[in-house]
Design a protein around this motif. Structure first.
Motif, mmCIF file in Angstrom:
data_model
loop_
_atom_site.group_PDB
_atom_site.id
_atom_site.type_symbol
_atom_site.label_atom_id
_atom_site.label_comp_id
_atom_site.label_asym_id
_atom_site.label_seq_id
_atom_site.Cartn_x
_atom_site.Cartn_y
_atom_site.Cartn_z
ATOM 1 N N ASP A 134 0.726 -1.297 0.086
ATOM 2 C CA ASP A 134 0.272 -0.351 0.341
ATOM 3 C C ASP A 134 0.925 1.003 -0.372
ATOM 4 O O ASP A 134 1.054 1.682 1.011
ATOM 5 C CB ASP A 134 -0.289 0.254 1.511
ATOM 6 N N TRP A 135 1.205 1.946 -0.838
ATOM 7 C CA TRP A 135 1.692 3.075 -1.387
ATOM 8 C C TRP A 135 2.563 4.017 -0.497
ATOM 9 O O TRP A 135 2.751 5.457 -0.648
ATOM 10 C CB TRP A 135 1.868 3.056 -2.684
ATOM 11 N N SER A 136 0.775 3.883 -0.019
ATOM 12 C CA SER A 136 -0.098 5.366 0.951
ATOM 13 C C SER A 136 0.284 5.368 1.993
ATOM 14 O O SER A 136 1.241 6.344 2.506
ATOM 15 C CB SER A 136 -1.624 5.453 1.041
ATOM 16 N N ASN A 137 1.246 3.917 2.712
ATOM 17 C CA ASN A 137 2.120 4.436 3.918
ATOM 18 C C ASN A 137 3.993 5.037 4.148
ATOM 19 O O ASN A 137 4.326 4.692 4.828
ATOM 20 C CB ASN A 137 1.841 2.652 3.996
ATOM 21 N N CYS A 138 3.938 5.352 2.232
ATOM 22 C CA CYS A 138 5.342 6.017 2.097
ATOM 23 C C CYS A 138 5.482 6.941 2.561
ATOM 24 O O CYS A 138 4.573 7.705 2.287
ATOM 25 C CB CYS A 138 6.317 5.344 0.694
ATOM 26 N N TYR A 139 6.803 7.562 2.400
ATOM 27 C CA TYR A 139 7.153 8.688 3.480
ATOM 28 C C TYR A 139 8.373 9.288 2.608
ATOM 29 O O TYR A 139 9.046 8.293 2.823
ATOM 30 C CB TYR A 139 7.171 8.938 5.197
ATOM 31 N N PRO A 140 8.241 10.601 2.726
ATOM 32 C CA PRO A 140 7.406 11.972 2.461
ATOM 33 C C PRO A 140 6.527 11.596 1.376
ATOM 34 O O PRO A 140 4.622 12.210 1.615
ATOM 35 C CB PRO A 140 7.706 12.573 2.490
ATOM 36 N N GLN A 141 6.027 10.784 0.915
ATOM 37 C CA GLN A 141 5.705 11.086 -0.690
ATOM 38 C C GLN A 141 5.955 9.436 -1.214
ATOM 39 O O GLN A 141 6.570 8.134 -1.440
ATOM 40 C CB GLN A 141 5.778 11.623 -1.595
ATOM 41 N N PRO A 142 4.746 8.971 -1.990
ATOM 42 C CA PRO A 142 4.080 7.701 -1.895
ATOM 43 C C PRO A 142 4.715 6.781 -3.387
ATOM 44 O O PRO A 142 5.075 5.892 -3.527
ATOM 45 C CB PRO A 142 2.723 7.689 -2.182
ATOM 46 N N GLU A 143 5.007 7.997 -4.656
ATOM 47 C CA GLU A 143 5.959 7.672 -5.490
ATOM 48 C C GLU A 143 6.937 8.771 -6.080
ATOM 49 O O GLU A 143 6.644 10.149 -5.251
ATOM 50 C CB GLU A 143 4.376 7.642 -6.930
ATOM 51 N N GLU A 187 8.925 6.093 -17.801
ATOM 52 C CA GLU A 187 8.498 4.702 -17.969
ATOM 53 C C GLU A 187 7.659 4.480 -16.338
ATOM 54 O O GLU A 187 8.331 4.282 -15.427
ATOM 55 C CB GLU A 187 9.857 3.524 -17.871
ATOM 56 N N PRO A 188 6.621 3.655 -17.266
ATOM 57 C CA PRO A 188 6.088 3.504 -16.088
ATOM 58 C C PRO A 188 6.529 2.058 -14.539
ATOM 59 O O PRO A 188 7.138 0.977 -15.619
ATOM 60 C CB PRO A 188 4.764 2.386 -16.314
ATOM 61 N N THR A 189 6.012 2.246 -13.756
ATOM 62 C CA THR A 189 7.061 1.429 -13.237
ATOM 63 C C THR A 189 6.316 0.437 -12.166
ATOM 64 O O THR A 189 5.612 1.080 -11.575
ATOM 65 C CB THR A 189 8.292 1.738 -12.512
ATOM 66 N N GLU A 190 6.623 -0.645 -11.406
ATOM 67 C CA GLU A 190 5.879 -0.948 -10.681
ATOM 68 C C GLU A 190 6.638 -1.669 -9.376
ATOM 69 O O GLU A 190 6.257 -2.753 -8.315
ATOM 70 C CB GLU A 190 4.942 -2.247 -11.239
ATOM 71 N N GLN A 216 13.280 3.496 5.083
ATOM 72 C CA GLN A 216 11.982 4.086 5.793
ATOM 73 C C GLN A 216 11.581 4.861 4.027
ATOM 74 O O GLN A 216 9.721 5.558 3.946
ATOM 75 C CB GLN A 216 11.919 4.503 6.628
ATOM 76 N N GLY A 217 12.117 5.863 3.682
ATOM 77 C CA GLY A 217 12.288 6.455 2.204
ATOM 78 C C GLY A 217 11.854 5.977 1.104
ATOM 79 O O GLY A 217 11.424 6.718 0.610
ATOM 80 N N GLY A 218 11.783 5.197 1.475
ATOM 81 C CA GLY A 218 11.636 4.239 0.170
ATOM 82 C C GLY A 218 10.084 4.484 -0.602
ATOM 83 O O GLY A 218 9.145 5.312 -0.029
ATOM 84 N N ARG A 219 9.779 4.199 -1.745
ATOM 85 C CA ARG A 219 8.515 4.669 -2.140
ATOM 86 C C ARG A 219 8.965 3.392 -4.190
ATOM 87 O O ARG A 219 9.146 3.628 -4.371
ATOM 88 C CB ARG A 219 8.613 6.340 -2.971
ATOM 89 N N LYS A 220 6.878 3.633 -4.595
ATOM 90 C CA LYS A 220 6.958 2.927 -6.083
ATOM 91 C C LYS A 220 8.304 4.158 -6.578
ATOM 92 O O LYS A 220 8.019 5.512 -6.544
ATOM 93 C CB LYS A 220 5.920 3.574 -6.523
ATOM 94 N N GLY A 221 8.978 2.998 -7.733
ATOM 95 C CA GLY A 221 9.726 4.101 -8.254
ATOM 96 C C GLY A 221 10.651 2.636 -9.062
ATOM 97 O O GLY A 221 10.346 1.397 -8.901
ATOM 98 N N PRO A 222 11.236 3.395 -10.162
ATOM 99 C CA PRO A 222 12.358 2.734 -11.156
ATOM 100 C C PRO A 222 13.500 2.630 -10.044
ATOM 101 O O PRO A 222 14.090 2.635 -9.181
ATOM 102 C CB PRO A 222 12.691 4.022 -12.128
ATOM 103 N N TYR A 223 13.714 0.861 -11.278
ATOM 104 C CA TYR A 223 14.536 -0.075 -10.015
ATOM 105 C C TYR A 223 16.142 0.602 -10.548
ATOM 106 O O TYR A 223 17.379 0.459 -9.439
ATOM 107 C CB TYR A 223 14.804 -1.467 -10.786
ATOM 108 N N TYR A 224 16.454 1.167 -11.324
ATOM 109 C CA TYR A 224 17.506 2.131 -12.021
ATOM 110 C C TYR A 224 18.339 2.465 -10.749
ATOM 111 O O TYR A 224 19.386 2.621 -10.713
ATOM 112 C CB TYR A 224 17.589 2.828 -13.266
ATOM 113 N N TYR A 225 16.969 3.602 -9.687
ATOM 114 C CA TYR A 225 18.212 4.353 -8.644
ATOM 115 C C TYR A 225 18.486 3.824 -8.327
ATOM 116 O O TYR A 225 19.534 3.781 -7.136
ATOM 117 C CB TYR A 225 16.526 5.079 -8.319
#
Length: 515
Positions: A134-143, A187-190, A216-225
């Motif tokens: 549930d990405w809404s639990n990510c901090y400080p933003q979900p994506e 690029e869309p990412t999951e 704890q700073g993780g979020r939805k995003g590209p794996y390249y990062y």
């Protein structure tokens, strides 16, 4: 602290036998190791940000359900400002590979395998960890989005670029920032973007298996990062060869969890994130170094600038941001980043010393006298390997300057049949010496002494300096040591280095690098 102990008592029905505060992690959280009467121990955390704590607690529980290698949450206070988690030990990956890092990036096979285990496990967290999250639990933003990219790029502009006083056109730079941000988020990412995937945030057990913390700073995003964050960490000094191997290990592992793009597409996308991550860390180094005056971050700037130079050597078609790349090129050419200069450091006796902190004459001193070798330049370093049976190499420069190091105190691979016909340039001998480790410890003070001497000779305009390494036959240990010191000096200072492996009949010139 009392509330943390109360949380421990509430869960274990007794007070901890002992409480040990752990070193700070550069965040607003404090960590403690709490010991029970039976010798068991857990980690207690006090965090001032409830939202950040909530993100870690949620992610940890979610990852634990997916059987990922993370700490398990044991107990949480009602307000989520304190919690207990399983203790993953005291050895981080950063600690475990210290030898290779301090040797200028010469990692032995054991250290390389630890790095490979960590990078192979990353897709497990990124892909499997994202399922059902549930990405809404990510901090400080979900994506990871345009706004977060532009925030970091402007962080670089205001906290680093402006501090250098380099002239640039703000609107043109902003336009290129927006182009880069658009490409990074195209690029869309999951997948789960760890965001702070670095050696300090990876613990290793006695078998070398990795466990992940501080996500704890993780979020939805590209794996390249995360790949860019891990492999282009400025202080790690990963060689091009090792970095390429680790990228390959990651790519192969990723293919087991999801459909992967072509190698060419993957490499191009990764390059964009390497550029972005480099600018991001320079912004952090600028703020923590230039403004907060923290030495560790000031010391991290030169290797980060070198990473930027390496990026600028890539195919320009990868980076269609002409004004940004021009600014970055001019940035790397600034005098403060091209001269050999180090900030002052405090000695144990309280006096201030620095590489360029040389005595400045007073008029009452009268005229100084100079060596006939002063001010000529450029410096050429001569490095020899030799056998003591045939004597120490002759100094042909006429100045008699330099050092002779005896390698015979280290373990000799020449005593074993498989290595008798090989030299210190051959991979099996290199592996033997580095796995054994004695040669690494032997060379650490040699590097320090050589660096100081080279820097002073460059400052004084001397033309020649000699380093000799001797062993019994001039074949294994001395050859390894001479070759590695020569490459270290050439890479770090960009000056010409001549290598002579006398007993092997090998002569090599490492040319000076263009300034």
């Amino acid at each position: 602290m009392k509330q943390l102990i109360d949380l421990y008592k509430r869960h274990y029905s007794c007070e901890p036998k002992d409480v040990e505060e752990l070193p700070g992690q550069g965040s607003n959280r404090k960590y403690f190791r709490l010991w029970g009467e039976d010798g068991s121990h857990v980690i207690g955390v006090i965090g001032t940000s409830r939202d950040e704590n909530h993100a870690f607690i949620y992610l940890s529980r979610h990852f634990a359900k997916r059987q990922l290698p993370v700490p398990h949450i044991i107990a949480v206070s009602d307000d989520e400002t304190r919690y207990l988690q399983t203790d993953l030990g005291t050895i981080s990956l950063y600690d475990a590979i210290r030898g290779g890092r301090e040797a200028g990036g010469r990692y032995n096979l054991h250290e390389q395998e630890l790095l490979k285990k960590a990078i192979r496990e990353l897709p497990n967290v990124q892909i499997r960890g994202a399922r059902g999250l549930d990405w809404s639990n990510c901090y400080p933003q979900p994506e990871f989005d345009m706004d977060s990219v532009l925030f970091d790029l402007n962080y670089f502009k205001y906290c680093f670029l402006k501090a250098t006083e380099l002239d640039f056109h703000e609107l043109k730079l902003e336009a290129n920032f927006r182009m880069l941000a658009r490409d990074l988020t195209s690029e869309p990412t999951e997948s789960f973007l760890y965001r702070d995937f670095q050696a300090r945030n990876i613990m290793v057990d006695k078998d070398g298996n990795p466990y992940f913390i501080d996500f704890q700073g993780g979020r939805k995003g590209p794996y390249y990062y995360d790949v860019a964050s891990f492999l282009w960490q400025a202080s790690a000094h990963y060689s091009f060869k090792l970095r390429r191997e680790l990228v390959y290990e990651y790519y192969q592992s990723l293919s087991h969890y999801t459909e992967v793009p072509s190698v060419r597409h993957f490499a191009g996308r990764l390059a964009l994130f390497v550029l972005f991550r480099t600018l991001q860390v320079l912004g952090a180094y600028g703020f923590r170094g230039y403004f907060e005056r923290k030495k560790h971050f000031l010391d991290s700037i030169p290797p980060a600038i070198q990473n930027l130079r390496d990026i600028l050597k890539m195919d320009p078609k990868i980076f269609p941001y002409p004004y940004l790349m021009d600014v970055l090129r001019r940035l790397t050419e600034l005098p403060q980043f091209t001269v050999i200069d180090e900030p002052a450091i405090s000695r144990a006796d309280g006096l201030k010393t620095a590489v360029n902190d040389i005595y400045k004459g007073n008029p009452l001193d009268g005229p100084a006298t100079f060596s006939k070798y002063d001010g000529k330049g450029p410096l050429v370093v001569h490095v020899y390997s030799f056998s003591y049976r045939k004597g120490i190499p002759e100094d042909k420069s006429g100045n008699g300057g330099g050092y002779v190091f005896d390698c015979r105190s280290t373990h000799n691979p020449g005593r074993y049949e498989p290595y008798k016909k090989l030299t210190g340039l051959d991979e099996p001998v290199i592996r033997f010496l580095e796995d054994d480790g004695e040669i690494i410890e032997f060379l650490k003070p040699v590097y320090q002494l050589a660096d100081h001497h080279v820097e002073r000779y460059i400052q004084r305009g001397f033309t020649s300096l000699m380093f000799c390494f001797g062993c019994t036959g001039g074949q294994h240990r001395s050859v390894y040591s001479a070759q590695h010191l020569a490459e270290h000096i050439n890479h770090k200072y960009g000056i010409e280095v001549e290598i002579t492996h006398r007993e092997q009949g090998i002569h090599q010139i490492l040319p000076a690098k263009d300034k």
